[in-house]
Design a protein around this motif. Structure first.
Motif, PDB file in Angstrom:
ATOM      1  N   TYR A 117     -11.624  43.446  28.802  1.00  0.00           N
ATOM      2  CA  TYR A 117     -10.920  44.657  28.386  1.00  0.00           C
ATOM      3  C   TYR A 117     -10.241  44.449  27.033  1.00  0.00           C
ATOM      4  CZ  TYR A 117     -11.388  47.182  32.861  1.00  0.00           C
ATOM      5  OH  TYR A 117     -11.861  47.856  33.949  1.00  0.00           O
TER       6      TYR A 117
ATOM      7  N   LEU B 151      -6.425  41.758  38.558  1.00  0.00           N
ATOM      8  CA  LEU B 151      -7.725  41.613  37.906  1.00  0.00           C
ATOM      9  C   LEU B 151      -7.922  40.172  37.447  1.00  0.00           C
ATOM     10  CD1 LEU B 151      -7.968  44.864  35.740  1.00  0.00           C
ATOM     11  CD2 LEU B 151      -8.727  44.480  38.082  1.00  0.00           C
ATOM     12  N   SER B 152      -9.153  39.695  37.499  1.00  0.00           N
ATOM     13  CA  SER B 152      -9.449  38.314  37.123  1.00  0.00           C
ATOM     14  C   SER B 152      -9.255  38.109  35.635  1.00  0.00           C
ATOM     15  CB  SER B 152     -10.888  37.958  37.511  1.00  0.00           C
ATOM     16  OG  SER B 152     -11.806  38.652  36.675  1.00  0.00           O
TER      17      SER B 152
ATOM     18  N   THR C  82     -12.132  39.529  33.611  1.00  0.00           N
ATOM     19  CA  THR C  82     -12.077  40.981  33.470  1.00  0.00           C
ATOM     20  C   THR C  82     -11.023  41.382  32.454  1.00  0.00           C
ATOM     21  OG1 THR C  82     -12.805  41.296  35.760  1.00  0.00           O
ATOM     22  CG2 THR C  82     -11.703  43.153  34.702  1.00  0.00           C
ATOM     23  N   ARG C  83      -9.858  40.754  32.518  1.00  0.00           N
ATOM     24  CA  ARG C  83      -8.791  41.066  31.569  1.00  0.00           C
ATOM     25  C   ARG C  83      -9.223  40.731  30.140  1.00  0.00           C
ATOM     26  NH1 ARG C  83      -5.745  37.949  35.161  1.00  0.00           N
ATOM     27  NH2 ARG C  83      -5.017  36.568  33.498  1.00  0.00           N
TER      28      ARG C  83
ATOM     29  N   MET D  61      -2.662  44.717  33.963  1.00  0.00           N
ATOM     30  CA  MET D  61      -3.915  44.267  34.573  1.00  0.00           C
ATOM     31  C   MET D  61      -3.675  43.056  35.463  1.00  0.00           C
ATOM     32  SD  MET D  61      -6.916  44.713  31.693  1.00  0.00           S
ATOM     33  CE  MET D  61      -6.114  43.696  30.458  1.00  0.00           C
TER      34      MET D  61
ATOM     35  N   SER E  82     -13.518  50.529  29.017  1.00  0.00           N
ATOM     36  CA  SER E  82     -12.287  49.826  28.670  1.00  0.00           C
ATOM     37  C   SER E  82     -11.256  50.792  28.102  1.00  0.00           C
ATOM     38  CB  SER E  82     -12.584  48.714  27.651  1.00  0.00           C
ATOM     39  OG  SER E  82     -13.444  47.734  28.208  1.00  0.00           O
TER      40      SER E  82
ATOM     41  N   LYS F 166     -15.927  37.280  44.712  1.00  0.00           N
ATOM     42  CA  LYS F 166     -15.125  38.195  43.896  1.00  0.00           C
ATOM     43  C   LYS F 166     -14.055  38.860  44.752  1.00  0.00           C
ATOM     44  CE  LYS F 166     -18.443  39.412  40.256  1.00  0.00           C
ATOM     45  NZ  LYS F 166     -19.170  40.526  39.611  1.00  0.00           N
ATOM     46  N   GLY F 167     -12.888  39.030  44.146  1.00  0.00           N
ATOM     47  CA  GLY F 167     -11.785  39.655  44.868  1.00  0.00           C
ATOM     48  C   GLY F 167     -11.245  38.801  45.993  1.00  0.00           C
TER      49      GLY F 167
ATOM     50  N   ARG G 201      -2.248  44.089  38.699  1.00  0.00           N
ATOM     51  CA  ARG G 201      -3.270  44.702  39.563  1.00  0.00           C
ATOM     52  C   ARG G 201      -4.174  43.655  40.209  1.00  0.00           C
ATOM     53  NH1 ARG G 201      -6.491  48.647  35.881  1.00  0.00           N
ATOM     54  NH2 ARG G 201      -7.889  48.553  37.695  1.00  0.00           N
TER      55      ARG G 201
ATOM     56  N   GLN H 160      -9.754  52.912  30.906  1.00  0.00           N
ATOM     57  CA  GLN H 160      -8.755  52.182  31.677  1.00  0.00           C
ATOM     58  C   GLN H 160      -7.435  52.071  30.922  1.00  0.00           C
ATOM     59  OE1 GLN H 160      -8.790  50.971  34.848  1.00  0.00           O
ATOM     60  NE2 GLN H 160     -10.744  52.040  35.072  1.00  0.00           N
TER      61      GLN H 160
END
Length: 312
Positions: free
Chosen positions: A44, A36-37, A40-41, A31, A90, A184-185, A34, A93
């Protein structure tokens, strides 16, 4: 409450789990790769650990039956369809990663449909409520000037609370009346301030921020909005602040910093703004995310019709 100054934007820390299985450690690393913030991690990982506690077998060995049993247990525990759908996402993924890395051949979530959750309408804050909230801070003090500027900017620009907390001096252009926001992003957008927010921000920068900077004994904090220790604020700081001013303003409904972002979008649409422009201002990557505010505006019109029309 921590009294440590934050001279850099405050960032969430990775969730710490004792004796974490190797496959979840590897999933975390994937993650991270990739991009991901951290939030977010963490979400999950938190969901996957919750799933593991509901079964005697490791997630790597789960079948479709195990996933269905997990969803059933969540339902029995009173978890909302939205929570069930998030946890299922989750799991999807996680197994998508396992299949892609040849750790297993099948995805046990492949045939399972997400629970129908509908879409909750954001909290509705009237223009009068917003006006009272913006008038609540005592602008005879440095803190009051800061808080007034924060509320004005949040409402005028529709910022996410993290965007407001992390706003730095180099992102502000008072002469042009714009903020350069990184959302975001790591996507950047320009957002107009408007006259009231521009004036409140200028008053704060000219007459109050220097007083807060004086409390910073070391470091070079570039945050626009400083704490009484001269550092970056936390989301929790601002959450408590807005609750305090809502009480002063006589607002009885539950509100949060995100409520002003909702009000920003809804009030723009009520006054004739087009959906595409609101999407750009909010920094939404998908127009469907912005469309929820059309439902808020419609619901408000229906309520007004029912309250005031003789045949409502």
């Amino acid at each position: 409450m921590s009294r440590v100054r934050a001279v850099q934007p405050r960032q969430p820390k990775p969730l710490v789990v004792e004796e974490e299985p190797e496959y979840l450690v590897a999933f975390r690393q994937a993650m991270l790769a990739r991009g991901l913030s951290t939030r977010t991690r963490n979400a999950y990982v938190r969901d996957l650990h919750q799933c593991e506690l509901m079964s005697h077998s490791a997630l790597t060995c789960w079948t479709e039956t195990d996933v269905l049993h997990c969803l059933s247990e969540l339902h029995k525990a009173g978890k909302t369809p939205r929570t069930q759908a998030r946890i299922l996402s989750s799991l999807r993924q996680f197994y998508f990663w396992m299949v892609g890395n040849e750790r297993r051949e099948d995805n046990p979530c492949a045939r399972i449909k997400s629970p129908k959750i509908g879409r909750a309408l954001p909290s509705d804050l009237s223009e009068t409520d917003v006006e009272n909230l913006l008038l609540a801070p005592d602008t005879s003090t440095a803190i009051g000037l800061r808080d007034k500027a924060m509320l004005e900017v949040l409402y005028a620009c529709g910022l996410r609370v993290s965007e407001l907390m992390n706003l730095s001096l180099e992102q502000v252009n008072l002469n042009a009346g714009w903020l350069q926001i990184t959302g975001k992003g790591n996507k950047t957008r320009l957002v107009p301030l408007g006259d009231y927010a521009n004036e409140a921000l200028e008053d704060y920068l000219n007459h109050a921020r220097g007083e807060l900077v004086a409390t910073l004994k070391s470091g070079n904090c570039q945050a626009v909005f400083l704490t009484t220790q001269g550092g970056y604020m936390t989301r929790q700081n601002f959450w408590y602040m807005i609750k305090k001013y809502a009480k002063v303003a006589g607002i009885v409904k539950e509100i949060s910093p995100h409520t002003l972002r909702h009000a920003f979008a809804t009030h723009l649409l009520n006054h004739g703004a087009d959906l595409r422009s609101v999407q750009l201002l909010l920094g939404h990557s998908d127009l469907s995310t912005t469309q929820i505010y059309t439902h808020v505006a419609t619901a408000r019109l229906q309520a007004l019709h029912q309250a005031h029309h003789p045949r409502g």
